[in-house]
Design an enzyme around this catalytic site. Structure first.
Site, PDB file in Angstrom:
ATOM      1  N   GLY A 278      66.589  26.338 -32.523  1.00 21.72           N
ATOM      2  CA  GLY A 278      65.562  25.521 -31.759  1.00 21.72           C
ATOM      3  C   GLY A 278      64.728  26.021 -30.794  1.00 21.72           C
ATOM      4  O   GLY A 278      65.304  26.462 -29.750  1.00 21.72           O
ATOM      5  N   VAL A 279      63.471  26.144 -31.380  1.00 24.41           N
ATOM      6  CA  VAL A 279      62.518  26.598 -30.151  1.00 24.41           C
ATOM      7  C   VAL A 279      61.817  25.840 -29.440  1.00 24.41           C
ATOM      8  O   VAL A 279      60.547  25.424 -29.945  1.00 24.41           O
ATOM      9  CB  VAL A 279      61.721  27.761 -30.964  1.00 24.41           C
ATOM     10  CG1 VAL A 279      62.538  29.012 -31.032  1.00 24.41           C
ATOM     11  CG2 VAL A 279      61.145  27.382 -32.266  1.00 24.41           C
ATOM     12  N   GLY A 280      62.364  25.299 -28.463  1.00 28.49           N
ATOM     13  CA  GLY A 280      61.666  23.739 -27.832  1.00 28.49           C
ATOM     14  C   GLY A 280      61.512  24.246 -26.388  1.00 28.49           C
ATOM     15  O   GLY A 280      61.427  25.441 -26.168  1.00 28.49           O
TER      16      GLY A 280
ATOM     17  N   VAL B  83      63.722  24.690 -24.350  1.00 26.09           N
ATOM     18  CA  VAL B  83      64.391  25.454 -23.610  1.00 26.09           C
ATOM     19  C   VAL B  83      64.502  26.910 -24.324  1.00 26.09           C
ATOM     20  O   VAL B  83      64.308  28.031 -23.975  1.00 26.09           O
ATOM     21  CB  VAL B  83      65.962  25.321 -23.624  1.00 26.09           C
ATOM     22  CG1 VAL B  83      66.895  26.340 -23.136  1.00 26.09           C
ATOM     23  CG2 VAL B  83      66.279  23.892 -22.827  1.00 26.09           C
TER      24      VAL B  83
ATOM     25  N   LYS C  57      74.369   9.336 -18.950  1.00 20.14           N
ATOM     26  CA  LYS C  57      73.488   9.729 -19.744  1.00 20.14           C
ATOM     27  C   LYS C  57      72.777   8.495 -20.140  1.00 20.14           C
ATOM     28  O   LYS C  57      73.412   7.506 -20.536  1.00 20.14           O
ATOM     29  CB  LYS C  57      74.137  10.564 -20.744  1.00 20.14           C
ATOM     30  CG  LYS C  57      72.909  11.202 -21.501  1.00 20.14           C
ATOM     31  CD  LYS C  57      73.067  12.730 -21.098  1.00 20.14           C
ATOM     32  CE  LYS C  57      72.012  13.765 -21.723  1.00 20.14           C
ATOM     33  NZ  LYS C  57      72.306  14.966 -21.260  1.00 20.14           N
TER      34      LYS C  57
HETATM   35  N1  PHE Z   1      69.410  16.739 -19.804  1.00 16.22           N
HETATM   36  C1  PHE Z   1      69.503  18.067 -19.158  1.00 16.22           C
HETATM   37  C2  PHE Z   1      71.163  18.229 -18.959  1.00 16.22           C
HETATM   38  O1  PHE Z   1      71.702  17.789 -19.782  1.00 16.22           O
HETATM   39  C3  PHE Z   1      68.857  18.014 -17.897  1.00 16.22           C
HETATM   40  C4  PHE Z   1      69.149  17.130 -16.739  1.00 16.22           C
HETATM   41  C5  PHE Z   1      70.371  17.120 -15.918  1.00 16.22           C
HETATM   42  C6  PHE Z   1      68.400  15.842 -16.786  1.00 16.22           C
HETATM   43  C7  PHE Z   1      70.464  16.126 -14.878  1.00 16.22           C
HETATM   44  C8  PHE Z   1      68.771  14.830 -15.689  1.00 16.22           C
HETATM   45  C9  PHE Z   1      69.851  14.991 -14.817  1.00 16.22           C
HETATM   46  O2  PHE Z   1      71.327  19.230 -18.225  1.00 16.22           O
END
Ligand code: PHE
Length: 345
Positions: free
Chosen positions: A176-178, A180, A78
C-alpha cells in the site's frame, strides 16, 4: 446486523441511512472508559451494508486499544461510510457534509479525522459542518506522522530479530503506497533499506518505485515475496489462514488497522516464528499527532518524542512475549487492558 451488534462488546452504534447517496453511515462507540470516543472515518464501497458495520465495530475496538496503548484520555470509536457505488465529487461532498452534521449532533461524544478513503482534503469537507474533526488546524495530514511511528516500529522489530535496529541492507516490503506508505517508503529508503513496494494500483506503484529506486512487486505474489520485514499499510485482515503459511518474512510492522483477520492469526504467526508488531501500537503515530497537537496542546517536539517512544513500548512488549513464549499481541493487549482497568490518568 442484529447478530453483529449482539456479539459486540462496545457501547453503542449510531446508524443513519443516507437516501440521497444510497449510503449507510455507522458511528461505532466502543469504549468511553478513558474519555470521549475518537477515531477516523473510513469511506468505501462495500458489497453489503453489514460489511461496513462489521468494519466499524472492529475498527472502533482497535481505537480503544490504540488510545490505551499510548495512554491518551480518549475512547475508542470509528466512523464508516458504506457506499453502495462510487460517487462523483458533488455527491460525495454532499454526503460528507451530512455526515459532518451527524458528527456535530453528537456534541463531542465522537470526534473524527482521516482514514482509508477519507484523506485530509475530505476531512476539510466534513469540517464544514462540525468542529469535532482533527487534521484541519495544526496537525494537517496525519500520514507522515503515522509513517514516523511505523518506521520506528520497524526499527524495534529489527532490533528484536537481528540485535540491531540498523535497517541498511534489510529488505522491507511495503503493502500500500498511499498516505502512509509513501512517506514510510521514503524514510526506509533514507535509512538504506532495500525496498519492495506493492499496491493494487500497479501504475501508481511503478511510478513511486521508479522514483525511489525500489522494486515494484505484483500484488498477487506479495505474500510469497522474500523479505526481512513486511509492512502492511493498506486494508485490514491481510494476515489470515490463507496468507500466513505463504509469508517469507521474519517480522511484521505496518500501518493498516486490524491486520489480523481473527485473534487466532496471532497464534499462527507465532507458530511460524514471525515476529508480529501489534498494529494498534505500530500505527498509533497519526492518532498521537492529531489529538496531541489539536486537542491536548502538545508541542510538535513532544509529539515526535511520544511517537518515537513506540520503539520503547515495543521493546517491552517483545521482551514480555519472548519470556512467556507468546504472541506480542497478547503482551500488547495486556498492557492496554491495564490502562483501561486503571481508568483515565
Ligand atoms: N484513522 C487514523 C487511525 O486509526 C487516524 C486518526 C486517529 C483519525 C484518531 C482520527 C482520530 O489512527
Amino acid at each position: 446486523m442484529e447478530e453483529l451488534l449482539r456479539g459486540w462488546d462496545g457501547e453503542h452504534v449510531v446508524v443513519r441511512y443516507d437516501r440521497e447517496a444510497d449510503a449507510w453511515i455507522f458511528i461505532a462507540i466502543h469504549s468511553t472508559r478513558l474519555g470521549n470516543a475518537s477515531g477516523g472515518t473510513r469511506m468505501k464501497v462495500y458489497d453489503e451494508p453489514q460489511d461496513g458495520l462489521r468494519d466499524a465495530l472492529r475498527l472502533a475496538e482497535g481505537m480503544t486499544y490504540k488510545w490505551a496503548g499510548v495512554d491518551f484520555p480518549m475512547g475508542g470509536g470509528k466512523g464508516v461510510i458504506a457506499l453502495s457505488r462510487p460517487l462523483g465529487t458533488p455527491e460525495r461532498d454532499g454526503l460528507l457534509e451530512r455526515y459532518g452534521e451527524l458528527v456535530e449532533s453528537l456534541a463531542g461524544g465522537f470526534s473524527t479525522g482521516a482514514d482509508l478513503g477519507v484523506g485530509p482534503d475530505l476531512v476539510q469537507v466534513i469540517g464544514r459542518e462540525t468542529t469535532h474533526v482533527f487534521g484541519t488546524r495544526i496537525a494537517g495530514d496525519p500520514g507522515p506522522w503515522t509513517a514516523l511511528g511505523v518506521f520506528t516500529a520497524i526499527e524495534a522489530v529489527a532490533q528484536e530479530l537481528f540485535g540491531s535496529s540498523d535497517l541498511s541492507g534489510r529488505t522491507v516490503l511495503v503493502q500500500g503506497v498511499g498516505d502512509v506508505g509513501i512517506p514510510l517508503a521514503k524514510r526506509l529508503w533514507d535509512a538504506g533499506a532495500q525496498l519492495k513496494l506493492a499496491d493494487i494500483n500497479a501504475k501508481h506503484v511503478a511510478g513511486i518505485a521508479e522514483e525511489l529506486g525500489a522494486e515494484a512487486v505484483d500484488v498477487e505474489a506479495l505474500y510469497d515475496e522474500p523479505c526481512d520485514i513486511f509492512a502492511p499499510c493498506a486494508v485490514g485482515a491481510v494476515l489470515n489462514a490463507q496468507t500466513i503459511p505463504r509469508l517469507c518474512c521474519k517480522g511484521i510492522a505496518g500501518a493498516a488497522n486490524n491486520q489480523l483477520e481473527g485473534p487466532e492469526d496471532a497464534g499462527r504467526l507465532h507458530e511460524r516464528g514471525v515476529l508480529y508488531g501489534p498494529d494498534f501500537i505500530c500505527n498509533s503515530g497519526g492518532a498521537i499527532a492529531l489529538l496531541g497537537l489539536e486537542a491536548l496542546s502538545m508541542t510538535e517536539d513532544y509529539v515526535a518524542a511520544k511517537i518515537l517512544s513506540i520503539r520503547d513500548t515495543l521493546k517491552v512488549i517483545f521482551r514480555e512475549a519472548r519470556e512467556n513464549n507468546e504472541s506480542p499481541l497478547h503482551a500488547a493487549e495486556r498492557l492496554a487492558r491495564r490502562v483501561l482497568e486503571r481508568g483515565p490518568a
